[in-house]
Motif scaffolding. Structure first.
Motif, mmCIF file in Angstrom:
data_model
loop_
_atom_site.group_PDB
_atom_site.id
_atom_site.type_symbol
_atom_site.label_atom_id
_atom_site.label_comp_id
_atom_site.label_asym_id
_atom_site.label_seq_id
_atom_site.Cartn_x
_atom_site.Cartn_y
_atom_site.Cartn_z
ATOM 1 N N VAL A 1 -4.517 -0.786 0.704
ATOM 2 C CA VAL A 1 -4.443 -1.986 1.531
ATOM 3 C C VAL A 1 -3.685 -3.052 0.751
ATOM 4 C CG1 VAL A 1 -6.535 -1.534 2.856
ATOM 5 C CG2 VAL A 1 -6.706 -2.762 0.699
ATOM 6 N N PRO A 2 -2.943 -3.936 1.456
ATOM 7 C CA PRO A 2 -2.181 -4.971 0.739
ATOM 8 C C PRO A 2 -3.085 -6.082 0.210
ATOM 9 C CG PRO A 2 -1.879 -5.195 3.098
ATOM 10 C CD PRO A 2 -2.695 -3.965 2.891
ATOM 11 N N MET A 3 -2.733 -6.594 -0.980
ATOM 12 C CA MET A 3 -3.402 -7.745 -1.591
ATOM 13 C C MET A 3 -2.299 -8.661 -2.102
ATOM 14 S SD MET A 3 -6.464 -6.240 -3.953
ATOM 15 C CE MET A 3 -5.902 -7.366 -5.191
ATOM 16 N N ARG A 4 -2.010 -9.716 -1.381
ATOM 17 C CA ARG A 4 -0.904 -10.626 -1.713
ATOM 18 C C ARG A 4 0.363 -9.851 -2.026
ATOM 19 N NH1 ARG A 4 -3.713 -13.422 -6.095
ATOM 20 N NH2 ARG A 4 -5.689 -12.658 -5.338
ATOM 21 N N ASP A 5 0.758 -9.730 -3.286
ATOM 22 C CA ASP A 5 2.006 -9.025 -3.633
ATOM 23 C C ASP A 5 1.730 -7.686 -4.314
ATOM 24 O OD1 ASP A 5 0.964 -10.146 -5.886
ATOM 25 O OD2 ASP A 5 2.877 -10.832 -6.698
ATOM 26 N N ALA A 6 0.563 -7.104 -4.066
ATOM 27 C CA ALA A 6 0.202 -5.818 -4.654
ATOM 28 C C ALA A 6 -0.551 -4.987 -3.605
ATOM 29 C CB ALA A 6 -0.668 -6.040 -5.887
ATOM 30 N N ILE A 7 -0.943 -3.788 -4.016
ATOM 31 C CA ILE A 7 -1.749 -2.925 -3.154
ATOM 32 C C ILE A 7 -2.999 -2.516 -3.916
ATOM 33 C CG2 ILE A 7 0.112 -2.020 -1.718
ATOM 34 C CD1 ILE A 7 0.117 0.469 -3.579
ATOM 35 N N LYS A 8 -4.072 -2.235 -3.170
ATOM 36 C CA LYS A 8 -5.324 -1.803 -3.787
ATOM 37 C C LYS A 8 -5.810 -0.559 -3.065
ATOM 38 C CE LYS A 8 -9.964 -3.268 -5.011
ATOM 39 N NZ LYS A 8 -10.927 -4.367 -5.031
ATOM 40 N N CYS A 9 -6.188 0.444 -3.849
ATOM 41 C CA CYS A 9 -6.698 1.693 -3.290
ATOM 42 C C CYS A 9 -8.110 1.467 -2.762
ATOM 43 C CB CYS A 9 -6.694 2.786 -4.355
ATOM 44 S SG CYS A 9 -7.299 4.373 -3.743
ATOM 45 N N THR A 10 -8.392 1.994 -1.566
ATOM 46 C CA THR A 10 -9.723 1.842 -0.974
ATOM 47 C C THR A 10 -10.723 2.829 -1.567
ATOM 48 O OG1 THR A 10 -9.133 3.333 0.834
ATOM 49 C CG2 THR A 10 -8.814 0.976 1.213
ATOM 50 N N GLU A 11 -10.230 3.861 -2.272
ATOM 51 C CA GLU A 11 -11.120 4.886 -2.828
ATOM 52 C C GLU A 11 -11.437 4.656 -4.304
ATOM 53 O OE1 GLU A 11 -9.652 8.786 -1.784
ATOM 54 O OE2 GLU A 11 -9.161 8.069 0.227
ATOM 55 N N CYS A 12 -10.404 4.433 -5.130
ATOM 56 C CA CYS A 12 -10.635 4.297 -6.576
ATOM 57 C C CYS A 12 -10.448 2.866 -7.076
ATOM 58 C CB CYS A 12 -9.741 5.246 -7.355
ATOM 59 S SG CYS A 12 -7.989 4.809 -7.362
ATOM 60 N N SER A 13 -10.070 1.934 -6.198
ATOM 61 C CA SER A 13 -9.875 0.506 -6.515
ATOM 62 C C SER A 13 -8.717 0.231 -7.479
ATOM 63 C CB SER A 13 -11.166 -0.107 -7.066
ATOM 64 O OG SER A 13 -12.174 -0.025 -6.092
ATOM 65 N N TRP A 14 -7.794 1.172 -7.629
ATOM 66 C CA TRP A 14 -6.615 0.980 -8.480
ATOM 67 C C TRP A 14 -5.700 -0.059 -7.834
ATOM 68 C CZ3 TRP A 14 -5.085 2.363 -13.243
ATOM 69 C CH2 TRP A 14 -3.735 2.258 -13.568
ATOM 70 N N ILE A 15 -5.228 -1.013 -8.620
ATOM 71 C CA ILE A 15 -4.322 -2.046 -8.122
ATOM 72 C C ILE A 15 -2.947 -1.781 -8.719
ATOM 73 C CG2 ILE A 15 -3.794 -4.509 -8.102
ATOM 74 C CD1 ILE A 15 -6.820 -5.017 -8.203
ATOM 75 N N ASP A 16 -1.925 -1.824 -7.876
ATOM 76 C CA ASP A 16 -0.566 -1.515 -8.306
ATOM 77 C C ASP A 16 0.417 -2.436 -7.590
ATOM 78 O OD1 ASP A 16 1.291 -0.130 -9.765
ATOM 79 O OD2 ASP A 16 1.044 1.772 -8.708
ATOM 80 N N GLU A 17 1.538 -2.716 -8.222
ATOM 81 C CA GLU A 17 2.583 -3.535 -7.610
ATOM 82 C C GLU A 17 3.507 -2.681 -6.759
ATOM 83 O OE1 GLU A 17 4.566 -5.330 -10.990
ATOM 84 O OE2 GLU A 17 3.678 -7.246 -10.464
ATOM 85 N N ARG A 18 4.023 -3.253 -5.679
ATOM 86 C CA ARG A 18 5.090 -2.679 -4.868
ATOM 87 C C ARG A 18 5.838 -3.833 -4.226
ATOM 88 N NH1 ARG A 18 2.545 1.246 -6.151
ATOM 89 N NH2 ARG A 18 2.565 3.337 -5.337
ATOM 90 N N LYS A 19 7.080 -3.601 -3.830
ATOM 91 C CA LYS A 19 7.849 -4.573 -3.058
ATOM 92 C C LYS A 19 7.539 -4.258 -1.592
ATOM 93 C CE LYS A 19 11.097 -7.229 -1.351
ATOM 94 N NZ LYS A 19 10.830 -7.468 0.038
ATOM 95 N N LEU A 20 6.518 -4.920 -1.050
ATOM 96 C CA LEU A 20 6.038 -4.625 0.296
ATOM 97 C C LEU A 20 6.867 -5.340 1.358
ATOM 98 C CD1 LEU A 20 2.185 -4.927 -0.271
ATOM 99 C CD2 LEU A 20 3.595 -2.873 -0.343
ATOM 100 N N SER A 21 7.056 -4.670 2.488
ATOM 101 C CA SER A 21 7.707 -5.261 3.648
ATOM 102 C C SER A 21 6.694 -6.113 4.398
ATOM 103 C CB SER A 21 8.225 -4.147 4.557
ATOM 104 O OG SER A 21 8.581 -4.649 5.816
ATOM 105 N N ALA A 22 7.189 -7.052 5.179
ATOM 106 C CA ALA A 22 6.308 -7.840 6.044
ATOM 107 C C ALA A 22 5.637 -6.933 7.077
ATOM 108 C CB ALA A 22 7.100 -8.940 6.742
ATOM 109 N N ASP A 23 6.228 -5.754 7.345
ATOM 110 C CA ASP A 23 5.678 -4.793 8.301
ATOM 111 C C ASP A 23 4.778 -3.751 7.644
ATOM 112 O OD1 ASP A 23 7.095 -5.996 10.375
ATOM 113 O OD2 ASP A 23 8.861 -4.742 10.017
ATOM 114 N N PHE A 24 4.403 -3.936 6.369
ATOM 115 C CA PHE A 24 3.577 -2.956 5.659
ATOM 116 C C PHE A 24 2.258 -2.729 6.399
ATOM 117 C CE2 PHE A 24 0.266 -1.702 2.680
ATOM 118 C CZ PHE A 24 0.846 -0.590 2.099
ATOM 119 N N GLY A 25 1.902 -1.466 6.568
ATOM 120 C CA GLY A 25 0.638 -1.117 7.200
ATOM 121 C C GLY A 25 0.691 -1.023 8.709
#
Length: 183
Positions: free
Chosen positions: A150-174
């Motif tokens: 799931v998106p978190m500001r300018d990063a993503i967070k895994c719903t299963e393991c809670s790993w947070i990682d950066e990506r260049k997300l689109s406004a249409d992400f998800g």
């Protein structure tokens, strides 16, 4: 084959006389064929085209493409194009996108779905950008466990393991309706 028959990479015209049209590209000096087909020089519009029986889909400058990230390098990503302006394509043409000026560690991972805008065609390579807010990653998974994110500001967070990682997300992400489905 007739005398108008061309092969990929074959010189069609000089860029001083004609612009690259359908299934043709500009290599900086000459207009060349991008596919096998019949040469068609349009003297009124000053374009050089290649007529192909199955008309390959080569994106033009300014087109918005959606594709699968095929390779990630230190300063660029390569994307296999699946949709051009929302319409499906089967040609599997690839484009490269420079990521040198984006201040994120992980712009994308292999198999992410990305939305890009075509900048130009140089030396037989299609160049794209990911810099606008509407452009970026449309779908990705967790790099650690492969779970949903799931998106978190300018990063993503895994719903299963809670790993947070950066990506260049689109406004249409998800959003699942980022392409037109075949009707």
């Amino acid at each position: 084959m007739s005398e108008n028959a061309t092969y990929p990479g074959e010189k069609i015209a000089s860029i001083e006389e004609y612009e690259a049209g359908y299934n043709a590209f500009d290599d900086g000096d000459m207009v060349r064929a991008a596919t096998i087909g019949q040469k068609d020089i349009d003297k009124t519009t000053r374009t050089a085209n290649i007529n192909h029986p199955k008309n390959l889909s080569i994106p033009k400058v300014g087109d918005v493409v959606i594709g699968t990230v095929a390779a990630v390098m230190s300063s660029m990503i390569a994307v296999s194009i699946d949709y051009i302006n929302g319409n499906p394509t089967t040609s599997k043409v690839e484009c490269v996108c420079s990521t040198r000026n984006i201040r994120k560690r992980n712009i994308a991972l292999v198999n992410d779905i990305a939305k890009l805008k075509i900048l130009n065609h140089l030396n037989g390579t299609i160049h794209a950008t990911i810099d606008e807010s509407s452009l970026g990653i449309l779908f990705t998974k967790c790099r650690k466990c492969g779970g949903k994110v799931v998106p978190m500001r300018d990063a993503i967070k895994c719903t299963e393991c809670s790993w947070i990682d950066e990506r260049k997300l689109s406004a249409d992400f998800g959003k699942s309706d980022f392409v037109k489905l075949r009707e």
